[in-house]
Design an enzyme around this catalytic site. Structure first.
Site, PDB file in Angstrom:
ATOM      1  N   ASP A 188      37.173  40.377  40.266  1.00 26.04           N
ATOM      2  CA  ASP A 188      36.356  40.496  39.045  1.00 26.04           C
ATOM      3  C   ASP A 188      37.102  40.140  37.767  1.00 26.04           C
ATOM      4  O   ASP A 188      38.324  40.043  37.728  1.00 26.04           O
ATOM      5  CB  ASP A 188      35.866  41.941  38.903  1.00 26.04           C
ATOM      6  CG  ASP A 188      36.983  42.863  38.388  1.00 26.04           C
ATOM      7  OD1 ASP A 188      38.101  42.817  38.939  1.00 26.04           O
ATOM      8  OD2 ASP A 188      36.756  43.587  37.400  1.00 26.04           O
ATOM      9  N   ASP A 201      43.957  41.827  47.314  1.00 22.70           N
ATOM     10  CA  ASP A 201      43.341  40.585  46.829  1.00 22.70           C
ATOM     11  C   ASP A 201      44.382  39.630  46.247  1.00 22.70           C
ATOM     12  O   ASP A 201      44.488  38.480  46.665  1.00 22.70           O
ATOM     13  CB  ASP A 201      42.212  40.869  45.812  1.00 22.70           C
ATOM     14  CG  ASP A 201      42.677  41.667  44.591  1.00 22.70           C
ATOM     15  OD1 ASP A 201      43.829  42.161  44.568  1.00 22.70           O
ATOM     16  OD2 ASP A 201      41.879  41.810  43.641  1.00 22.70           O
ATOM     17  N   LYS A 207      50.695  34.951  43.757  1.00 24.69           N
ATOM     18  CA  LYS A 207      51.113  34.222  42.555  1.00 24.69           C
ATOM     19  C   LYS A 207      52.616  34.405  42.384  1.00 24.69           C
ATOM     20  O   LYS A 207      53.061  35.247  41.600  1.00 24.69           O
ATOM     21  CB  LYS A 207      50.427  34.829  41.318  1.00 24.69           C
ATOM     22  CG  LYS A 207      48.965  34.553  41.174  1.00 24.69           C
ATOM     23  CD  LYS A 207      48.547  35.137  39.823  1.00 24.69           C
ATOM     24  CE  LYS A 207      47.108  34.975  39.528  1.00 24.69           C
ATOM     25  NZ  LYS A 207      46.744  35.657  38.253  1.00 24.69           N
ATOM     26  N   ASP A 211      50.509  39.684  41.998  1.00 26.67           N
ATOM     27  CA  ASP A 211      50.874  38.976  40.773  1.00 26.67           C
ATOM     28  C   ASP A 211      52.307  39.390  40.410  1.00 26.67           C
ATOM     29  O   ASP A 211      53.265  38.841  40.946  1.00 26.67           O
ATOM     30  CB  ASP A 211      49.834  39.365  39.710  1.00 26.67           C
ATOM     31  CG  ASP A 211      49.994  38.626  38.392  1.00 26.67           C
ATOM     32  OD1 ASP A 211      50.692  37.618  38.360  1.00 26.67           O
ATOM     33  OD2 ASP A 211      49.407  39.069  37.384  1.00 26.67           O
ATOM     34  N   PHE A 227      43.939  32.755  35.783  1.00 25.78           N
ATOM     35  CA  PHE A 227      43.147  33.960  35.991  1.00 25.78           C
ATOM     36  C   PHE A 227      41.975  33.640  36.920  1.00 25.78           C
ATOM     37  O   PHE A 227      41.088  32.858  36.585  1.00 25.78           O
ATOM     38  CB  PHE A 227      42.657  34.536  34.666  1.00 25.78           C
ATOM     39  CG  PHE A 227      42.156  35.943  34.829  1.00 25.78           C
ATOM     40  CD1 PHE A 227      43.035  37.010  34.888  1.00 25.78           C
ATOM     41  CD2 PHE A 227      40.796  36.186  34.982  1.00 25.78           C
ATOM     42  CE1 PHE A 227      42.584  38.309  35.075  1.00 25.78           C
ATOM     43  CE2 PHE A 227      40.333  37.488  35.167  1.00 25.78           C
ATOM     44  CZ  PHE A 227      41.236  38.545  35.212  1.00 25.78           C
ATOM     45  N   LYS A 249      39.126  47.584  44.089  1.00 20.44           N
ATOM     46  CA  LYS A 249      37.907  47.069  44.665  1.00 20.44           C
ATOM     47  C   LYS A 249      38.057  45.624  45.134  1.00 20.44           C
ATOM     48  O   LYS A 249      37.302  45.133  45.955  1.00 20.44           O
ATOM     49  CB  LYS A 249      36.793  47.112  43.613  1.00 20.44           C
ATOM     50  CG  LYS A 249      36.431  48.479  43.101  1.00 20.44           C
ATOM     51  CD  LYS A 249      35.334  48.320  42.027  1.00 20.44           C
ATOM     52  CE  LYS A 249      35.110  49.620  41.299  1.00 20.44           C
ATOM     53  NZ  LYS A 249      34.186  49.413  40.139  1.00 20.44           N
ATOM     54  N   GLY A 250      39.017  44.910  44.559  1.00 18.64           N
ATOM     55  CA  GLY A 250      39.058  43.452  44.677  1.00 18.64           C
ATOM     56  C   GLY A 250      39.114  42.886  46.080  1.00 18.64           C
ATOM     57  O   GLY A 250      38.669  41.769  46.303  1.00 18.64           O
ATOM     58  N   ARG A 274      32.207  39.192  40.919  1.00 16.65           N
ATOM     59  CA  ARG A 274      32.608  39.498  42.295  1.00 16.65           C
ATOM     60  C   ARG A 274      31.724  38.775  43.302  1.00 16.65           C
ATOM     61  O   ARG A 274      32.139  38.475  44.421  1.00 16.65           O
ATOM     62  CB  ARG A 274      32.531  40.998  42.565  1.00 16.65           C
ATOM     63  CG  ARG A 274      33.517  41.842  41.759  1.00 16.65           C
ATOM     64  CD  ARG A 274      33.554  43.256  42.306  1.00 16.65           C
ATOM     65  NE  ARG A 274      34.137  44.214  41.366  1.00 16.65           N
ATOM     66  CZ  ARG A 274      35.451  44.453  41.232  1.00 16.65           C
ATOM     67  NH1 ARG A 274      36.307  43.802  41.971  1.00 16.65           N
ATOM     68  NH2 ARG A 274      35.881  45.341  40.368  1.00 16.65           N
TER      69      ARG A 274
HETATM   70  P1  5GP Z   1      50.214  43.115  39.987  1.00 17.09           P
HETATM   71  O1  5GP Z   1      50.351  44.598  40.015  1.00 17.09           O
HETATM   72  O2  5GP Z   1      50.782  42.435  41.227  1.00 17.09           O
HETATM   73  O3  5GP Z   1      50.761  42.509  38.725  1.00 17.09           O
HETATM   74  O4  5GP Z   1      48.695  42.784  39.907  1.00 17.09           O
HETATM   75  C1  5GP Z   1      47.853  42.946  40.966  1.00 17.09           C
HETATM   76  C2  5GP Z   1      46.453  43.189  40.514  1.00 17.09           C
HETATM   77  O5  5GP Z   1      46.189  42.610  39.210  1.00 17.09           O
HETATM   78  C3  5GP Z   1      45.487  42.525  41.460  1.00 17.09           C
HETATM   79  O6  5GP Z   1      45.186  43.366  42.548  1.00 17.09           O
HETATM   80  C4  5GP Z   1      44.317  42.273  40.550  1.00 17.09           C
HETATM   81  O7  5GP Z   1      43.520  43.429  40.476  1.00 17.09           O
HETATM   82  C5  5GP Z   1      44.943  42.002  39.195  1.00 17.09           C
HETATM   83  N1  5GP Z   1      45.115  40.564  39.006  1.00 17.09           N
HETATM   84  C6  5GP Z   1      46.247  39.838  39.036  1.00 17.09           C
HETATM   85  N2  5GP Z   1      46.007  38.539  38.850  1.00 17.09           N
HETATM   86  C7  5GP Z   1      44.658  38.428  38.697  1.00 17.09           C
HETATM   87  C8  5GP Z   1      43.770  37.317  38.517  1.00 17.09           C
HETATM   88  O8  5GP Z   1      44.137  36.139  38.461  1.00 17.09           O
HETATM   89  N3  5GP Z   1      42.436  37.625  38.418  1.00 17.09           N
HETATM   90  C9  5GP Z   1      41.966  38.894  38.486  1.00 17.09           C
HETATM   91  N4  5GP Z   1      40.653  39.061  38.374  1.00 17.09           N
HETATM   92  N5  5GP Z   1      42.772  39.950  38.686  1.00 17.09           N
HETATM   93  C10 5GP Z   1      44.103  39.721  38.797  1.00 17.09           C
END
Ligand code: 5GP
Length: 180
Positions: free
Chosen positions: A164, A105, A136, A108, A157, A50-51, A170
């Site tokens: 969210d 969004d 990130k 990470d 974070f 959703k982000g 959001r």
């Molecule tokens: P990854 O799979 O790249 O580790 O993480 C991606 C997803 O983790 C993002 O689409 C998001 O939903 C969540 N995420 C990663 N970092 C953050 C953050 O700082 N805040 C929030 N709310 N969600 C995050």
């Protein structure tokens, strides 16, 4: 801090104006970059729910070439601030032969986008690009080739602007750091 989130500290990181002007720039770059390739078939934005929904709504309106939009739903299991390493992906996309740009969004560790990308590439699009609002790089575990980045952010974070924590925050119009 938002008045209807009493007791929650959200430190502003990126303002409404900064978001708006960066998205204008990205929209222009995307429009120029895809102008030739999409003459026969419009660009398809594949938005990761959703982000990315608010980002995508603004990005779509900053793009000046023909373009369509569709959605993929991704959620990771596990506790809410850390990923368990298991990503559930749901979609109903028809993308064969299309030029697609995934709209995400936050990237990470890179796991979510890597899994989505693998699934979409198997459907043989004409091309596949990745546009993320936030990157990130310090926490990357899975290599990702990002085509367009809004902002590079530290390992904190982040909430707001569609993003969210436990489905909350959001609606906050800026991007901020949620302090726990
Ligand atoms: P990854 O799979 O790249 O580790 O993480 C991606 C997803 O983790 C993002 O689409 C998001 O939903 C969540 N995420 C990663 N970092 C953050 C953050 O700082 N805040 C929030 N709310 N969600 C995050």
């Amino acid at each position: 801090m938002k008045e209807h989130h009493p007791g929650t500290a959200i430190t502003p990181l990126i303002s409404v104006n900064e978001i708006a002007s960066r998205i204008k720039e990205i929209g222009k770059t995307i429009s120029e970059g895809y102008a030739e390739t999409t003459q026969d078939s419009p660009l398809l934005l594949v938005v990761v729910l959703k982000g990315a929904f608010i980002f995508a709504a603004d990005l779509l309106r900053s793009i000046t070439i023909p373009c369509t939009i569709d959605f993929v739903h991704a959620s990771s299991y596990g506790s809410k601030k850390t990923s368990s390493g298991i990503v559930a992906i749901r979609h109903n996309l028809a993308i064969t032969g299309r030029h697609i740009l995934i709209v995400e969004d936050i990237i990470d560790t890179g796991l979510t986008i890597q899994q989505i990308t693998a699934e979409l590439i198997a459907m043989k699009p004409a091309s596949l690009g990745i546009c993320t609002l936030l990157d990130k790089p310090d926490t990357r575990k899975y290599p990702v080739d990002i085509t367009y980045t809004g902002f590079t952010v530290p390992n904190t974070f982040i909430v707001g602007y569609g993003i969210d924590y436990n489905e909350l925050y959001r609606e906050i119009p800026f991007l901020g750091v949620l302090l726990s």
